[in-house]
Design a protein around this motif. Structure first.
Motif, PDB file in Angstrom:
ATOM      1  N   ASN A   5      10.432 -48.187 -59.120  1.00  0.00           N
ATOM      2  CA  ASN A   5      11.308 -49.223 -59.403  1.00  0.00           C
ATOM      3  C   ASN A   5      11.624 -50.170 -57.972  1.00  0.00           C
ATOM      4  OD1 ASN A   5      14.763 -49.810 -60.033  1.00  0.00           O
ATOM      5  ND2 ASN A   5      13.138 -50.620 -61.236  1.00  0.00           N
ATOM      6  N   ILE A   6      11.897 -49.537 -56.999  1.00  0.00           N
ATOM      7  CA  ILE A   6      12.087 -50.304 -55.898  1.00  0.00           C
ATOM      8  C   ILE A   6      11.085 -50.969 -55.441  1.00  0.00           C
ATOM      9  CG2 ILE A   6      12.688 -49.935 -53.474  1.00  0.00           C
ATOM     10  CD1 ILE A   6      14.459 -47.349 -54.181  1.00  0.00           C
ATOM     11  N   PHE A   7       9.795 -50.394 -55.605  1.00  0.00           N
ATOM     12  CA  PHE A   7       8.775 -51.289 -54.955  1.00  0.00           C
ATOM     13  C   PHE A   7       8.235 -52.184 -55.976  1.00  0.00           C
ATOM     14  CE2 PHE A   7       6.497 -49.372 -51.291  1.00  0.00           C
ATOM     15  CZ  PHE A   7       7.527 -48.459 -51.063  1.00  0.00           C
ATOM     16  N   THR A   8       8.466 -52.094 -57.399  1.00  0.00           N
ATOM     17  CA  THR A   8       8.157 -53.135 -58.251  1.00  0.00           C
ATOM     18  C   THR A   8       9.254 -54.443 -58.127  1.00  0.00           C
ATOM     19  OG1 THR A   8       7.795 -51.214 -59.921  1.00  0.00           O
ATOM     20  CG2 THR A   8       8.155 -53.566 -60.849  1.00  0.00           C
ATOM     21  N   ASN A   9      10.225 -54.412 -57.480  1.00  0.00           N
ATOM     22  CA  ASN A   9      11.179 -55.379 -57.277  1.00  0.00           C
ATOM     23  C   ASN A   9      11.061 -55.993 -55.835  1.00  0.00           C
ATOM     24  OD1 ASN A   9      12.627 -55.681 -59.827  1.00  0.00           O
ATOM     25  ND2 ASN A   9      12.591 -53.494 -59.515  1.00  0.00           N
ATOM     26  N   TRP A  10      10.575 -55.281 -54.797  1.00  0.00           N
ATOM     27  CA  TRP A  10      10.678 -55.600 -53.558  1.00  0.00           C
ATOM     28  C   TRP A  10       9.779 -56.598 -53.137  1.00  0.00           C
ATOM     29  CZ3 TRP A  10       9.806 -51.287 -49.050  1.00  0.00           C
ATOM     30  CH2 TRP A  10      10.400 -51.830 -48.104  1.00  0.00           C
ATOM     31  N   GLU A  11      10.115 -57.878 -52.772  1.00  0.00           N
ATOM     32  CA  GLU A  11       9.416 -58.967 -52.761  1.00  0.00           C
ATOM     33  C   GLU A  11       8.356 -59.117 -51.339  1.00  0.00           C
ATOM     34  OE1 GLU A  11       8.685 -61.793 -54.463  1.00  0.00           O
ATOM     35  OE2 GLU A  11      10.420 -61.157 -55.944  1.00  0.00           O
TER      36      GLU A  11
ATOM     37  N   MET B  46      -0.095 -55.734 -53.575  1.00  0.00           N
ATOM     38  CA  MET B  46      -0.483 -56.435 -52.390  1.00  0.00           C
ATOM     39  C   MET B  46      -2.174 -56.394 -52.382  1.00  0.00           C
ATOM     40  SD  MET B  46       1.838 -55.300 -49.682  1.00  0.00           S
ATOM     41  CE  MET B  46       1.465 -56.330 -48.226  1.00  0.00           C
ATOM     42  N   MET B  47      -2.632 -57.257 -51.636  1.00  0.00           N
ATOM     43  CA  MET B  47      -4.215 -57.364 -51.629  1.00  0.00           C
ATOM     44  C   MET B  47      -4.646 -57.492 -50.015  1.00  0.00           C
ATOM     45  SD  MET B  47      -6.876 -59.245 -53.721  1.00  0.00           S
ATOM     46  CE  MET B  47      -6.301 -59.541 -55.428  1.00  0.00           C
ATOM     47  N   LEU B  48      -5.756 -56.541 -50.083  1.00  0.00           N
ATOM     48  CA  LEU B  48      -6.335 -56.783 -48.520  1.00  0.00           C
ATOM     49  C   LEU B  48      -7.571 -57.857 -48.843  1.00  0.00           C
ATOM     50  CD1 LEU B  48      -6.309 -53.235 -46.963  1.00  0.00           C
ATOM     51  CD2 LEU B  48      -5.046 -55.081 -46.437  1.00  0.00           C
ATOM     52  N   PRO B  49      -7.753 -58.444 -47.678  1.00  0.00           N
ATOM     53  CA  PRO B  49      -8.733 -59.601 -47.895  1.00  0.00           C
ATOM     54  C   PRO B  49     -10.196 -58.867 -48.014  1.00  0.00           C
ATOM     55  CG  PRO B  49      -7.906 -59.655 -45.396  1.00  0.00           C
ATOM     56  CD  PRO B  49      -7.045 -58.858 -46.278  1.00  0.00           C
TER      57      PRO B  49
END
Lengths: 291, 345, 244
Positions: B132-138, B146-149
């Protein structure tokens, strides 16, 4: 924050809590007798939802009218499940980890089977009262939710009458109080276990049918409600049906009122944190009382 | 040579593990297909996580259902280190071992009084709360993740764990897995291992011989969650896209089930379980995934159910029980006379 | 020699039920002291308080002039106190040898590794007559051997004071005699023993001093002869209890 907002939140909380109560009671009744936590309770609710969906889309049955049929189907399913599979992994003297793994495995089996059959699309049903609302003391309320709530009340009363008045109900209560004592008195544990599990599955199915009237179904819908059911029974003490009833309502209100305090984005975190605190505090108190 | 033979006879599992390792090293040389390599990468990842889980779940008997989330936190730490600080994932691994290990241990400290399934419920709660926290953490991309190149030829480096070939990732993962295995194997035979196993069998007995259960539960949690988060860092560099989905409860089960199938209280069980279940499930997913999505999970669940019902101590656990029975039968025959006398006496 | 353990005014109540009421007695260092009493007399409750499993409601427990009342049980090993359980608690999935190694590792010998502890553990197994079965799982042995394993594991922690909770219950007369021999041998090595038992014969042959409990209270104390001739003890306990 004005009073109306809070009142509306409480009403919404009670309506959401109704479903939680049902699923919580279904989990707690199984625990009470078999002393195992059923990790596929949420998936049983999901099966109840799909059952309702099929009855509605194939036979055009209103979801509320489908409830008795869903209950019977789920009851039989639960009886089969218990007597064919779960009973084999319950051993006296052994810890309950194997039941945990077995029921978790069954949960995966159910949700993935539904995925194979119905795909991952969200599906909903047409209900007679869809989109109708009533207003109670200034709080808006969807009719479907209200009826679901009334069904909860009715079901709880029925459940109590069943446990108090009928023979098998008495046997269930006896077994949950003292397994050995009950079997000494000639109660057939196997039969009681099967009936209890069937009952638990049926209640979860009814919860699913009610939920179906204003929500949609998808294969993983159960996991949310499964986790919620654990919280409900923890609030209301595992094995205690009245506790399950109120635990659900408390959890529903905790969610909606909590959303007002920490914004709805973080309400889940709040709920889980409260859950852990309740669990730990209860255990501490219990340990103290015993010492 | 004689010594080696005797050792092999007494420790057949060690031989199996060495053979598997040699096979594992050589396999990409013969089957250098992206598809096979991706299965191998997933296998070492799940095997590593399952091994880490087994320290807590198998040795000390605390069934965690939150390890998916704990691994995911490691994955996030790794990604943040690369994206925001341009720091090596190796450093991220060290950091996440300590940070995740310490955080989770701290959070779980009040929960260790809880028995059996209650403890599992709290780990679910922690996992879900983190999701829940990570879903809302900008800062970490909220719900999108997040994506790595993508790795270009000039960016390839072992230090940054950026490769264009999956084989390189596989070897990195394999090294981690071997290290994990050696750690768990060492713990199993060490003084620490005896404490963990004694607590699993009976806390009252453990206390009666001077073992403080809470202390060892903390140690086991620290090592187990720390290790799983290290594997998470590796996973992030390999898959290069992470999201809160990684913290779903079902991901935790993916680490638990190989251990259950292989044998929860054996060191090699999680590895063997992963070797069986991960390639199978990956293969089924690619073979049937488009026609019948979810069917791989059906097979997966069926295998689990069959094992739990008929071989409750796991495949390897069952094998060990059979060996034990055979050995005891021989010794019983030897002691036969004496045994009878005592019974009649 | 002095007293290794002194108990004074020990009481314990569970939610109003007075399980143990104002019990005092001493355990002489180097001796074997027995505690007898019918079921529900509060023997095991006293035991659990001495070994730190339960916290007394009132009273003090003094071990070697040190107040140990209410200390958690894992602190006792280092002080030199070890116990067995009435309901046997073997480490079911660990071999007999591993059971004892575990005791040796965390006992007062403070071995660093299982390898170091193994030799000592094997010595204990020889001594307790379990050596031939060292690779067995506890579940594969009969009750007498399981009881011995309980004793062996406690002994492996190298205690000065050994608390034995009904280790002879369920043994036939031959096995009981063998067990008595074992406890004599343990005592001869310098370990003080406090044991709970309701087999009068075992207590009478083994113990130098006996404490009799009834309904949570100490009703008599003295040598076995003194106790057995105490009219009150005969009336409440021996008259009907000595038939097993």
């Amino acid at each position: 924050m004005n009073f109306n907002v809070i009142f509306q939140a409480i009403v919404n909380g009670l309506m959401i809590g109704g479903i939680y109560s049902l699923i919580g009671m279904s989990l707690t009744i199984i625990f009470g007798v078999m002393k195992v936590i059923n990790f596929c309770q949420g998936e049983l609710l999901m099966l109840g939802m799909y059952c309702t969906y099929v009855l509605n889309s194939k036979l055009g049955m209103d979801p509320f009218l489908a409830i008795p049929i869903v209950a019977v189907i789920m009851f039989l399913f639960g009886v089969l499940l218990q007597s064919l599979l779960i009973t084999r992994s319950i051993r006296d003297g052994d810890d309950d980890t194997n039941v945990l793994f077995l029921t978790a495995g069954l949960g995966i089996l159910f949700s993935s089977s539904m995925q194979v059959i119905f795909g991952t699309n969200y599906r909903s049903v047409e209900s007679h009262f869809a989109n109708q609302t009533v207003s109670i003391a200034g709080a808006a309320l969807s009719v479907n939710r209200l009826i679901s709530f009334l069904i909860l009340i009715a079901l709880t009363v029925l459940l109590f009458l069943f446990l108090k008045k009928t023979r098998i109900g008495k046997q269930i209560r006896a077994t949950s109080q003292n397994r050995t004592g009950a079997s000494v008195c000639g109660i057939q544990a196997k039969l009681v276990y099967a009936c209890t599990y069937g009952l638990g599955a049926a209640i979860a199915g009814v919860a699913g049918a009610c939920l179906m009237t204003y929500y949609y179904v998808f294969p993983n819908v159960g996991s949310v409600y499964g986790t919620r059911s654990f919280i409900v029974v923890t609030i209301g003490t595992l094995g205690n049906i009245v506790g399950g009833f109120f635990g659900g309502l408390v959890l529903g209100c905790l969610e909606t009122l909590g959303a007002l305090v920490v914004t709805s984005a973080y309400k889940e975190t709040l709920v889980y944190v409260c859950f852990v605190i309740i669990l730990v505090v209860k255990q501490r108190l219990q340990a103290k009382r015993r010492a | 040579m004689e010594k080696l033979k005797r050792y092999a006879k007494n420790n057949p599992m060690a031989v199996v593990m060495v053979v598997l390792l040699v096979l594992g090293v050589l396999l990409p040389l013969f089957l250098n297909k992206a598809y096979v390599l991706s299965i191998l990468c997933m296998t070492v990842y799940v095997a590593g996580c399952s091994l880490a889980w087994s320290i807590l779940g198998g040795m000390i008997g605390q069934i965690s259902l939150g390890h998916g989330a704990f691994a995911a936190i490691g994955a996030y730490i790794g990604t943040v280190f690369i994206t925001y600080f341009n720091t090596s994932p190796w450093i991220a691994m060290a950091v996440s071992f300590v940070v995740v290990g310490a955080t989770i241990t701290l959070l779980m400290t009040p929960c260790f009084g809880l028995k059996g399934a209650y403890f599992s419920l709290t780990t679910i709660a922690f996992g879900e709360a983190f999701r829940n926290i990570f879903t809302n953490w900008e800062y970490v991309g909220a719900g999108q993740g997040m994506m790595l190149p993508l790795v270009r030829a000039k960016d390839e480096s072992l230090w940054m764990l950026a490769f264009r070939s999956k084989a390189s990732y596989y070897y990195v993962g394999l090294v981690l897995l071997v290290v994990f295995y050696l750690i768990v194997k060492w713990i199993d035979g060490s003084k620490l291992g005896y404490a963990l196993k004694t607590i699993r069998e009976d806390e009252g007995t453990a206390e009666a011989i001077g073992i403080k259960p809470i202390k060892y539960k903390l140690i086991a949690t620290f090592i187990s969650t720390g290790m799983v988060s290290v594997m998470g860092v590796f996973y992030a560099t390999y898959i290069r896209y992470i999201s809160p989905e990684l913290m779903l409860q079902s991901k935790s089960l993916e680490f638990v089930l190989p251990a259950v199938i292989g044998g929860i209280s054996t060191v090699e069980g999680p590895v063997l379980g992963s070797l069986i279940i991960v390639p199978l499930s990956q293969y089924l997913n690619s073979a049937l995934g488009s026609k019948l999505p979810g069917s791989n999970l059906v097979v997966y669940a069926l295998i689990l159910i069959v094992v739990v019902l008929f071989r409750p101590s796991g495949l390897l656990g069952w094998w060990q029980e059979q060996r034990q029975k055979k050995r005891i039968a021989a010794e019983k025959a030897e002691l036969g006379e004496e045994g009878k006398e005592q019974v009649n006496g | 020699m002095g007293n290794i353990l002194s108990i004074s005014g020990l009481s314990k109540s569970f939610r109003g039920l007075q399980a143990v009421n104002n019990v005092s007695f001493n355990v002489r260092e180097g001796g074997i002291t027995g505690m007898i009493g019918s079921n529900g007399a509060g023997k095991t409750t006293v035991f659990n308080m001495i070994s730190g499993v339960l916290v007394p409601t009132a009273g003090t427990i003094t071990y070697r002039d040190q107040d140990i009342t209410g200390k958690p049980s894992y602190c006792y090993t280092d002080m030199g106190i070890a116990r067995t359980f009435q309901i046997m608690k073997p480490l079911r999935h660990m071999s007999v040898l591993d059971n004892v190694i575990s005791g040796a590792l965390y006992g007062r010998k403070h071995y660093k590794s299982a390898k170091e502890a193994k030799e000592y553990a094997e010595e204990i197994l020889q001594f307790t007559g379990l050596y031939e079965r060292r690779n067995w799982l506890p579940g594969e042995m009969g009750t007498p051997f399981k009881k011995r394993l309980e004793v062996a594991r406690a002994l492996a922690t190298d205690p000065d004071l050994l608390l034995l909770d009904e280790v002879m219950a369920g043994l036939n007369p031959t096995e009981t005699d063998e067990a008595i021999e074992l406890f004599r041998a343990i005592n001869a090595r310098g370990t003080t023993i406090l044991l709970i038992e309701h087999i009068m014969h075992a207590v009478a042959t083994l113990c130098e001093e006996v404490v009799v409990m009834h309904h949570g209270e100490k009703v008599a104390e003295g040598t076995p002869e003194q106790v057995m001739n105490d009219p009150y003890v005969i009336e409440i306990y021996l008259g009907k209890g000595d038939d097993d």
